[in-house]
Enzyme design. Structure first.
Site, mmCIF file in Angstrom:
data_model
loop_
_atom_site.group_PDB
_atom_site.id
_atom_site.type_symbol
_atom_site.label_atom_id
_atom_site.label_comp_id
_atom_site.label_asym_id
_atom_site.label_seq_id
_atom_site.Cartn_x
_atom_site.Cartn_y
_atom_site.Cartn_z
ATOM 1 N N VAL A 66 1.053 -0.971 0.007
ATOM 2 C CA VAL A 66 -0.073 -0.067 0.027
ATOM 3 C C VAL A 66 1.023 0.925 -0.014
ATOM 4 C CG1 VAL A 66 -2.102 -0.947 1.117
ATOM 5 C CG2 VAL A 66 -0.261 -0.092 2.735
ATOM 6 N N SER A 145 -7.629 2.189 16.067
ATOM 7 C CA SER A 145 -7.116 1.280 17.186
ATOM 8 C C SER A 145 -7.635 2.241 18.494
ATOM 9 C CB SER A 145 -5.477 1.202 17.253
ATOM 10 O OG SER A 145 -4.959 0.748 18.540
ATOM 11 N N TYR A 158 3.519 4.978 16.680
ATOM 12 C CA TYR A 158 2.543 4.054 16.354
ATOM 13 C C TYR A 158 1.229 4.892 16.666
ATOM 14 C CZ TYR A 158 -1.110 0.243 16.012
ATOM 15 O OH TYR A 158 -2.088 -0.410 15.673
ATOM 16 N N PRO A 188 -9.845 -1.504 17.764
ATOM 17 C CA PRO A 188 -9.599 -2.356 18.752
ATOM 18 C C PRO A 188 -8.746 -2.226 19.607
ATOM 19 C CG PRO A 188 -9.318 -3.310 16.574
ATOM 20 C CD PRO A 188 -9.327 -1.918 16.394
HETATM 21 P P1 NDP Z 1 -1.036 -8.632 11.499
HETATM 22 O O1 NDP Z 1 0.577 -8.521 11.524
HETATM 23 O O2 NDP Z 1 -1.581 -10.063 11.724
HETATM 24 O O3 NDP Z 1 -1.615 -8.298 9.828
HETATM 25 C C1 NDP Z 1 -1.298 -6.986 9.253
HETATM 26 C C2 NDP Z 1 -1.535 -7.295 7.912
HETATM 27 O O4 NDP Z 1 -1.029 -6.004 7.366
HETATM 28 C C3 NDP Z 1 -0.924 -8.116 7.148
HETATM 29 O O5 NDP Z 1 -1.916 -9.001 6.232
HETATM 30 C C4 NDP Z 1 0.359 -7.767 6.250
HETATM 31 O O6 NDP Z 1 0.371 -8.083 4.966
HETATM 32 C C5 NDP Z 1 -0.553 -6.227 5.925
HETATM 33 N N1 NDP Z 1 0.311 -5.201 5.533
HETATM 34 C C6 NDP Z 1 1.226 -4.621 6.605
HETATM 35 N N2 NDP Z 1 2.141 -3.897 5.739
HETATM 36 C C7 NDP Z 1 1.499 -3.740 4.518
HETATM 37 C C8 NDP Z 1 1.892 -3.055 3.323
HETATM 38 N N3 NDP Z 1 2.856 -2.240 3.203
HETATM 39 N N4 NDP Z 1 1.201 -3.158 2.036
HETATM 40 C C9 NDP Z 1 0.143 -4.051 2.316
HETATM 41 N N5 NDP Z 1 -0.285 -4.709 3.476
HETATM 42 C C10 NDP Z 1 0.520 -4.700 4.489
HETATM 43 O O7 NDP Z 1 -1.663 -7.446 12.305
HETATM 44 P P2 NDP Z 1 -3.154 -7.301 12.570
HETATM 45 O O8 NDP Z 1 -3.976 -7.928 11.904
HETATM 46 O O9 NDP Z 1 -3.176 -7.227 14.272
HETATM 47 O O10 NDP Z 1 -3.236 -5.733 12.108
HETATM 48 C C11 NDP Z 1 -4.414 -5.264 11.106
HETATM 49 C C12 NDP Z 1 -4.531 -3.805 11.497
HETATM 50 O O11 NDP Z 1 -5.422 -3.931 12.801
HETATM 51 C C13 NDP Z 1 -3.237 -2.727 11.437
HETATM 52 O O12 NDP Z 1 -3.750 -1.840 11.031
HETATM 53 C C14 NDP Z 1 -3.105 -2.769 12.971
HETATM 54 O O13 NDP Z 1 -2.479 -1.334 13.387
HETATM 55 C C15 NDP Z 1 -4.771 -2.670 13.599
HETATM 56 N N6 NDP Z 1 -4.704 -3.135 15.047
HETATM 57 C C16 NDP Z 1 -4.207 -4.202 15.450
HETATM 58 C C17 NDP Z 1 -4.562 -4.504 16.918
HETATM 59 C C18 NDP Z 1 -3.873 -5.536 17.433
HETATM 60 O O14 NDP Z 1 -3.817 -5.720 18.641
HETATM 61 N N7 NDP Z 1 -3.340 -6.772 16.823
HETATM 62 C C19 NDP Z 1 -5.360 -3.631 17.570
HETATM 63 C C20 NDP Z 1 -5.828 -2.299 17.049
HETATM 64 C C21 NDP Z 1 -5.467 -2.152 15.837
HETATM 65 P P3 NDP Z 1 1.721 -8.422 4.257
HETATM 66 O O15 NDP Z 1 2.908 -8.502 5.301
HETATM 67 O O16 NDP Z 1 1.412 -9.714 3.403
HETATM 68 O O17 NDP Z 1 1.789 -7.317 3.271
HETATM 69 C C1 8X3 Z 2 -2.868 -2.117 18.611
HETATM 70 C C2 8X3 Z 2 -2.954 -2.316 19.951
HETATM 71 O O1 8X3 Z 2 -2.806 -1.516 22.550
HETATM 72 O O2 8X3 Z 2 -0.847 -2.435 21.052
HETATM 73 O O3 8X3 Z 2 -3.258 -0.878 17.944
HETATM 74 O O4 8X3 Z 2 -1.849 -0.091 20.682
HETATM 75 S S1 8X3 Z 2 -1.875 -1.465 20.890
#
Ligand code: NDP
Ligand code: 8X3
Length: 261
Positions: A66, A145, A158, A188
């Protein structure tokens, strides 16, 4: 309510893991069609094969970073030409890198978070939204988040990116006034995914410890909420939805059970 999603076309960024992959599964089980993007193409192709088998889902996969604006624009141009402008865009791709205080932070980590979480979200939105506006329908759902509401030590950059996502949710929503386009975010708390492994640069022990002693959200929990937000009737916008694990009350109040209990 999710019956409303049948046949709709949903673009999910970051669909190769965690919340994005779960979101793809949730929408597929409601009869939606999917456009899946991530850098790890083999992962989304494998997920797509599973969803076709399980639900007969129409799925299109695209290896996409992206942060690569020309490629984002090229892909959305291809989708438009193929009549595949999404009805719903889930801006989920994102990551955290590091948990160091600001004076010890790695500038490369900052760049990666800002480029992905803020600029990447903008590139995809900028490419897709004009098509939604000219068609007169569409819904953009950001994965924000709780880190966009409250800062915590070491969260610095972040946190800043997720505060930016919150500002963009509000700003984009204002910009869509007078159109039927909805802008929403799902925000979340702690979700057990690959997120912490990425944050700690592959340190799986440290990542695992983040989720020990309490019950975090699962990626499926969050996906369920995203699907609910998308399935609301067109005159209803669930604008910002904050989702905590019951064991977490805010970034500081997390109830961990005694290791011995
Ligand atoms: P994961 O690491 O499990 O998944 C992250 C996803 O983002 C992967 O599919 C990765 O795909 C993709 N990604 C990262 N960088 C790129 C890029 N440059 N281009 C395209 N795709 C990208 O983490 P989560 O599922 O937890 O995270 C998803 C979202 O949720 C994020 O925005 C995160 O900030 C948010 N979030 C997460 C929380 C948590 O506690 N886990 C809480 C709150 C929000 P690939 O590497 O194949 O490109
Ligand atoms: C991801 C959740 O608590 O690590 O956004 O910031 S936290």
């Amino acid at each position: 309510m999710t019956e409303r999603l049948r046949g709709s076309l949903v673009l999910v960024t970051g669909a190769s893991a965690g919340i994005g992959a779960a979101t793809a599964r949730a929408f597929a089980s409601s009869g939606a069609r999917l456009l899946l993007a991530a850098r790890r193409l083999e992962r989304i192709e494998s997920l797509a094969a599973d969803l076709r088998d399980a639900h007969g889902t129409e799925v299109h996969c695209r290896g996409l970073d992206v942060r690569d604006r020309p490629d984002v624009e090229a892909w959305v141009g291809e989708l438009d030409a193929a009549g595949l402008v999404p009805d719903i865009l889930v801006n989920n791709a994102g990551l955290s890198r590091g948990l160091d205080p600001i004076h010890q932070g790695r500038v490369e980590d900052w760049d990666e978070m800002i480029d992905t979480n803020v600029k990447g979200l903008l590139y995809v939105s900028r490419a897709v939204l004009p098509h939604m506006v000219s068609r007169g329908s569409g819904h953009v759902i950001h994965v924000g988040s709780i880190a966009g509401d409250t800062v915590y030590p070491g969260g610095n950059v972040y946190n800043a990116t997720k505060f930016a996502v919150k500002a963009l949710t509000e700003g984009m929503n204002l910009d869509m006034a007078g159109t039927p386009i909805r802008i929403s975010s799902v925000d979340p708390g702690l979700v057990e995914t690959e997120f912490s492994e990425v944050r700690f640069h592959g340190d799986t022990e440290r990542a695992r410890a983040v989720y020990q002693g309490y019950t975090p959200l699962s990626a499926d929990d969050v996906a369920e909420v995203i699907r609910y937000v998308a399935a609301a009737p067109p005159h209803v916008n669930l604008f910002r939805t904050i989702v905590y694990p019951t064991d977490q009350r805010n970034p500081y109040v997390l109830h961990r059970r005694d290791p011995g209990s």
